[in-house]
Write a protein that holds these residues in place. Structure first.
Motif, PDB file in Angstrom:
ATOM      1  N   THR A   1      83.573  13.131  29.656  1.00  0.00           N
ATOM      2  CA  THR A   1      82.375  12.306  29.550  1.00  0.00           C
ATOM      3  C   THR A   1      81.268  12.859  30.424  1.00  0.00           C
ATOM      4  O   THR A   1      80.119  12.968  29.991  1.00  0.00           O
ATOM      5  CB  THR A   1      82.670  10.862  29.983  1.00  0.00           C
ATOM      6  OG1 THR A   1      83.952  10.507  29.478  1.00  0.00           O
ATOM      7  CG2 THR A   1      81.625   9.929  29.450  1.00  0.00           C
TER       8      THR A   1
ATOM      9  N   ARG B   1      86.930   7.701  18.961  1.00  0.00           N
ATOM     10  CA  ARG B   1      86.768   7.555  20.414  1.00  0.00           C
ATOM     11  C   ARG B   1      87.942   8.159  21.179  1.00  0.00           C
ATOM     12  O   ARG B   1      88.542   7.518  22.030  1.00  0.00           O
ATOM     13  CB  ARG B   1      86.612   6.082  20.797  1.00  0.00           C
ATOM     14  CG  ARG B   1      85.399   5.449  20.166  1.00  0.00           C
ATOM     15  CD  ARG B   1      85.252   3.998  20.559  1.00  0.00           C
ATOM     16  NE  ARG B   1      84.096   3.418  19.888  1.00  0.00           N
ATOM     17  CZ  ARG B   1      82.854   3.504  20.353  1.00  0.00           C
ATOM     18  NH1 ARG B   1      82.628   4.102  21.501  1.00  0.00           N
ATOM     19  NH2 ARG B   1      81.857   2.980  19.686  1.00  0.00           N
TER      20      ARG B   1
ATOM     21  N   ASP C   1      86.030  12.977  23.258  1.00  0.00           N
ATOM     22  CA  ASP C   1      84.707  12.669  22.719  1.00  0.00           C
ATOM     23  C   ASP C   1      84.608  11.167  22.532  1.00  0.00           C
ATOM     24  O   ASP C   1      84.602  10.663  21.422  1.00  0.00           O
ATOM     25  CB  ASP C   1      84.516  13.406  21.385  1.00  0.00           C
ATOM     26  CG  ASP C   1      83.072  13.337  20.890  1.00  0.00           C
ATOM     27  OD1 ASP C   1      82.830  13.760  19.747  1.00  0.00           O
ATOM     28  OD2 ASP C   1      82.203  12.868  21.660  1.00  0.00           O
TER      29      ASP C   1
ATOM     30  N   GLN D   1      82.452   8.862  22.583  1.00  0.00           N
ATOM     31  CA  GLN D   1      81.428   8.212  21.776  1.00  0.00           C
ATOM     32  C   GLN D   1      81.290   8.850  20.400  1.00  0.00           C
ATOM     33  O   GLN D   1      80.344   8.544  19.685  1.00  0.00           O
ATOM     34  CB  GLN D   1      80.070   8.306  22.494  1.00  0.00           C
ATOM     35  CG  GLN D   1      80.085   7.751  23.903  1.00  0.00           C
ATOM     36  CD  GLN D   1      80.449   6.280  23.896  1.00  0.00           C
ATOM     37  OE1 GLN D   1      80.015   5.529  23.047  1.00  0.00           O
ATOM     38  NE2 GLN D   1      81.278   5.886  24.848  1.00  0.00           N
ATOM     39  N   ASN D   2      82.174   9.751  20.063  1.00  0.00           N
ATOM     40  CA  ASN D   2      82.026  10.516  18.820  1.00  0.00           C
ATOM     41  C   ASN D   2      80.630  11.128  18.721  1.00  0.00           C
ATOM     42  O   ASN D   2      79.994  11.119  17.674  1.00  0.00           O
ATOM     43  CB  ASN D   2      82.307   9.639  17.587  1.00  0.00           C
ATOM     44  CG  ASN D   2      83.784   9.363  17.438  1.00  0.00           C
ATOM     45  OD1 ASN D   2      84.234   8.249  17.676  1.00  0.00           O
ATOM     46  ND2 ASN D   2      84.546  10.376  17.071  1.00  0.00           N
ATOM     47  N   ASP D   3      80.162  11.631  19.872  1.00  0.00           N
ATOM     48  CA  ASP D   3      78.856  12.284  19.871  1.00  0.00           C
ATOM     49  C   ASP D   3      78.882  13.585  19.087  1.00  0.00           C
ATOM     50  O   ASP D   3      77.880  13.984  18.507  1.00  0.00           O
ATOM     51  CB  ASP D   3      78.428  12.616  21.310  1.00  0.00           C
ATOM     52  CG  ASP D   3      77.953  11.388  22.045  1.00  0.00           C
ATOM     53  OD1 ASP D   3      78.256  11.286  23.245  1.00  0.00           O
ATOM     54  OD2 ASP D   3      77.279  10.560  21.428  1.00  0.00           O
TER      55      ASP D   3
END
Lengths: 282, 391, 291
Positions: B38, B151, B155, B157-159
């Motif tokens: 993160t 999630r 990753d 936030q699934n950015d």
């Protein structure tokens, strides 16, 4: 007794020659035959069919890669012919101390293993394109042309130089004596003299470019994948008869180009041996 | 496992209570990965070139995908092109390392739009500017995904990624040549040295080779212990390599149907493809690696410098519908992370589902991989094993 | 007034300098660097010979040895196979057929390298026709594919035309009158062959050896298609450092090492050849001196 012994060893030589030629053609014939395989796997023969040839039209990936190969071949042939023609003329007509260095460079280009060229060229082109900010070097076709043109330039230079050296320099001298400016002499005398060699060189460059695999595999950009690189990646996932079919077509194309070279050189008076020497890259 | 040295943790105030609540070393590693990922993602600075964000504009006419081999159903690809107009170019790699090497070497000029990395590599890829952020507004079909597969630790936030498929590693053997029953990785090693010597293939993927050693010997395959890595190297180079005849990440494509090898390490979906396409399916036996094996998850991601970001988003969105998820599963043989897909597959009576869906007991034996500081060593061992096999 | 000669060659010079010399020099530069961390490809702030030391560790060195073995064996095999053929084409075949034969040699030469090698993959496949034939005759399935002998077969095949052509050209240049003279002077066919024809064709032999040995050592395609895991050669090692291991420094060092090995081998071969012919040259010189 002497005659019979001569015949025996001659027969042995002939037999050996035939065997070697069969050896040389075996895989090519196998590939051509495999183009007609109706099965799914290239290796396992299932039946006769013309279907694999349809892949050239029906499969966009194959069609696009062939088009990229042809495009790149044409452009790199032009580039290599121009560079090689000028260099060959300079080497033949006006050699100075620089000539030895240049020929050394050409030799180095010819004999460097392709893998070394390939791993060197990719970081360099990325450096030019990204770090130095020249986006033209990130274009797929540009990269391929650069990669293909190296060896081809050397080949064309050799051919043009060999050809010009063999020809009489007095024609150009006569032209100069007759008050023709150097540009005129160049355009009306020198160029026509080397034209067959340049044409031969251009066609050879085209064929070489179609064949180029290792350098292309490294520098290519997705979206501009040439045919041999497509085959290389198909190696992993399983070869299909359509690969053989398209290869057969490309083979015919290359041979056609070579036949034209042969004819052109023949027309301008070369004997078979000289042509062989030319086609062997000098 | 080994006696653990005292661990001192410097953490944010928010995370401290959870850490203080007494967690095991393994969970700590997961947490550290999550925290590290993160913060890495948050601190991620773009590369020298600006990231092109897709904004929902018109879909371009082309799309380039760099993925694992034979990893999408052709009918789904064709349907996408037919309905949205973008012609698809596919390119395949054998391992994450190869894909990362390609992307790093080309610094954004690779020409690829979509890449499919395995989850654990994503934080590093994002940090090094190899991936573009996803515009999730353009991917509404993400709602069809099973939340358990979103999630992830790498990753949250699934950015940068969305689950494409998850799977595991095992092996396949030819029952006509190996008459005894093989069940574990130790059996695999033993058969490789005996009946299958010279006719064995392993995956062309660095961690999979050292994995065989670690899984067979009950060692955590994410270890960074130099002694264990040395042992793995000795095993790979001296014991296993001489018996290997090919490094092949996709035996299902050619080696299984053509029976070129007798014993093959393989991913479950690829084994299913190979056996289904084999002229003699009954001669092959799939074995899930045991007592431990891998759990990997591959993800859709968009490469930095993607020339066709709109088409990329449109494709990812297209593929996440339930119908397409099922079609993909049927072809590739992996669980795509879509909600309710197991029931849908059983209703549709798809073949060989025991190679696609696993029981909770089996899943408990599967372990996620990690990109540790031993990564360079593992790639080195793999290189040496390849050289030794060629000797 | 007369522009310097090298002006015409400038475009070619520039092109080759920028796209050949510079990248190769960059590779040399990389070879002294190192790999910084998992996602880095190369760094050159600390220069050392460490990558070279790494490249000659036993496991990698074994690949260099194998490559050298295949390189030397392949070149010699090519030479042995090509010599009779080239001689036959140049000296025994009637002149009107030579053109056709030349064309026939050129066809494989200009056929796509990769496709030719795939042709062998088809022939040698255990599921192919040859294997089935062998099985019908009682042998087991063909086991040659993905072994070092398969790679040797592949390289000999691929580079054979490259050996035949210079040999042919060299034999062709040898004036038949010289051979006739030798026979008139009483030398038998063997003596003529070794005393007159071969020495005169020497430039062709040397050209052929050099033209075959160098690209063979760096061959990437043949071992990839025919070698599987077993027939690994240095070209693949270099490629994998750039394509998978992402260790450009090590890959560069291996590439430089490859070039050095090639140069050293050719140098040693030249030295040996010179040493071997030394006594012969001495004898010949003596004889002429007496006339």
């Amino acid at each position: 007794m002497g005659t019979r012994r001569r015949a025996a060893s001659d027969v042995a030589l002939t037999v050996w020659g035939v065997v070697v030629f069969a050896f040389l053609f075996a895989p090519i014939i196998v590939v051509v035959i495999s183009s007609f395989n109706s099965g799914r796997l290239l290796v396992a023969w299932q039946g006769f069919s013309l279907e694999p040839f349809a892949a050239l039209v029906s499969k966009p990936a194959i069609r696009d890669s062939v088009i990229v190969s042809l495009q790149t071949g044409a452009i790199s042939a032009v580039v290599a012919s121009l560079l090689g023609m000028l260099a060959g003329i300079a080497l033949a007509r006006r050699p100075g101390r620089w000539a030895a260095w240049f020929i050394g460079l050409l030799l180095l280009v010819s004999v460097t293993p392709e893998i070394v060229d390939a791993v060197a060229l990719l970081p360099w082109l990325v450096f030019l394109g990204q770090d130095l900010g020249m986006p033209v070097f990130s274009d797929g076709i540009v990269r391929l042309v650069i990669g293909h043109s190296l060896f081809s330039t050397a080949v064309v230079s050799y051919i043009v130089r060999a050809r010009l050296i063999g020809l009489d320099a007095r024609l150009e001298e006569a032209s100069a004596d007759l008050y023709a400016p150097p540009a005129r002499t160049f355009l009306r005398i020198t160029l026509p003299l080397v034209a067959p060699a340049v044409l031969a060189g251009a066609l050879l460059s085209f064929t070489l470019s179609l064949d180029n695999t290792v350098i292309a595999a490294f520098v290519q950009v997705s979206g501009s994948t040439p045919w041999p690189v497509y085959v290389l990646s198909a190696l992993r996932s399983g070869l299909r008869p359509e690969i053989a079919a398209v290869s057969t077509i490309m083979l015919i194309l290359s041979l056609g180009a070579l036949a034209v070279v042969w004819l052109v050189l023949r027309r301008s008076g070369d004997a078979s041996n000289q042509i062989a020497r030319t086609l062997a890259g000098g | 496992m080994n006696g653990q040295p005292e661990i001192r943790i410097l953490a944010s105030r928010a995370a401290a209570p959870r850490i203080a609540a007494g967690i095991s070393r393994r969970r700590f590693l997961e947490l550290a990965a999550a925290v590290g990922a993160t913060s890495a993602l948050a601190a991620c600075t773009p590369t020298s070139r600006p990231q092109v964000q897709a904004t929902g504009g018109p879909v371009e006419s082309e799309l380039s995908i760099y993925s694992w081999g034979d990893y999408d159903a052709p009918e789904v690809l064709d349907a996408f092109t037919a309905s949205l107009g973008a012609a698809i170019t596919m390119d395949a790699f054998n391992s994450n390392e190869e894909m990362i090497a390609k992307l790093t070497a080309s610094k954004g000029t690779s020409g690829y739009d979509i890449v499919v990395p395995t989850g654990v590599f994503i934080p590093g890829m994002a940090e090094n500017g190899l991936l573009t952020r996803l515009n999730l507004d353009l991917i509404p079909n993400i709602e069809h995904m099973d939340p358990a597969f979103l999630r992830q630790a790498w990753d949250p936030q699934n950015d940068y990624s969305i689950c494409k498929a998850w799977g595991t590693t095992g092996f396949v053997y030819d029952k006509t040549v190996i008459s005894r029953e093989l069940k574990t990785w130790s059996d695999f090693i033993d058969a490789a040295k005996n009946e299958a010597s010279g006719k064995t293939s392993v995956l062309d993927d660095p961690a999979e080779i050292t994995g065989i050693y670690f899984w067979a010997n009950g060692i955590d395959w994410n270890t960074t212990d130099p002694a264990q890595l040395d042992a793995a190297e000795k095993f790979a180079v001296e014991e296993l390599a001489p018996h290997i005849s090919n490094f092949d990440s996709y035996p299902g494509g050619e080696a299984i149907p053509q029976a070129s090898q007798v014993l093959m390490q393989v991913w479950n979906g690829d084994a299913r493809i190979g056996i289904l396409n084999s002229p003699d399916p009954d001669r092959w036996q799939w074995v899930l690696g045991s007592p431990a094996t891998e759990l990997w998850m591959d993800n859709w991601a968009i490469a930095a410098g993607a020339p066709h970001p709109e088409a990329a988003h449109a494709f990812i969105n297209y593929v996440l519908t339930p119908e397409n998820a099922l079609a993909e599963l049927d072809y590739i043989g992996y669980h795509t992370g879509a909600a309710g897909i197991e029931d849908a597959a059983r209703d549709a009576e798809l073949e060989m589902l025991d190679l696609v869906f696993f029981t909770p007991e089996q899943i408990a034996t599967m372990n996620n991989g990690e990109v540790t500081e031993a990564q360079a060593r593992i790639v080195d061992i793999w290189n040496k094993a390849k050289a030794a096999a060629g000797a | 007034m007369r522009r310097p000669g090298w002006l015409l060659a400038v475009p070619a010079w520039v092109w080759l300098l920028v796209f050949f010399v510079a990248p190769v020099l960059q590779v040399l530069w990389f070879s002294f660097g190192y790999k910084p961390g998992i996602f880095g490809t190369h760094a050159n702030d600390v220069l050392s010979f460490d990558r070279y030391a790494e490249a000659v560790t036993p496991t990698f060195f074994a690949t260099f040895q194998n490559t050298l073995w295949v390189g030397i064996a392949g070149t010699l095999l090519c030479l042995v196979i090509a010599l009779p053929v080239a001689y036959w084409m140049a000296a025994k075949v009637p002149a009107r057929h030579r053109g056709v034969l030349l064309a026939l040699v050129l066809v494989p030469y200009w056929t796509n390298f990769l496709i030719r090698t795939i042709g062998w993959q088809i022939i040698l496949s255990p599921e192919g026709a040859l294997s089935h034939l062998g099985q019908a005759l009682g042998f087991g399935p063909l086991d040659l594919l993905y072994t070092r002998p398969a790679v040797l077969l592949g390289v000999v095949y691929n580079y054979l035309p490259l050996m035949i052509l210079p040999l042919y050209v060299a034999f062709d240049r040898v004036d038949p009158a010289l051979r006739e003279a030798s026979k008139d002077l009483g030398a038998d066919r063997l003596r003529t062959l070794f005393g007159v024809t071969l020495p005169l064709a020497q430039p062709g032999i040397i050209a052929g050896i050099v033209l075959v040995f160098i690209p063979l050592m760096g061959d990437y395609i043949t071992p990839t298609v025919l070698g599987g895991a077993r027939g690994m050669m240095v070209g693949q090692l270099v490629a994998s450092q750039f394509q998978t291991a992402q260790n450009w420094a090590l890959g560069a060092a291996m590439a430089v090492l490859l070039i050095l090995v090639i140069a050293a081998t050719l140098g040693i071969a030249a030295l040996l050849a010179w040493l071997v012919t030394l006594p012969f040259r001495a004898r010949r010189r003596l004889r002429l001196g007496e006339a």
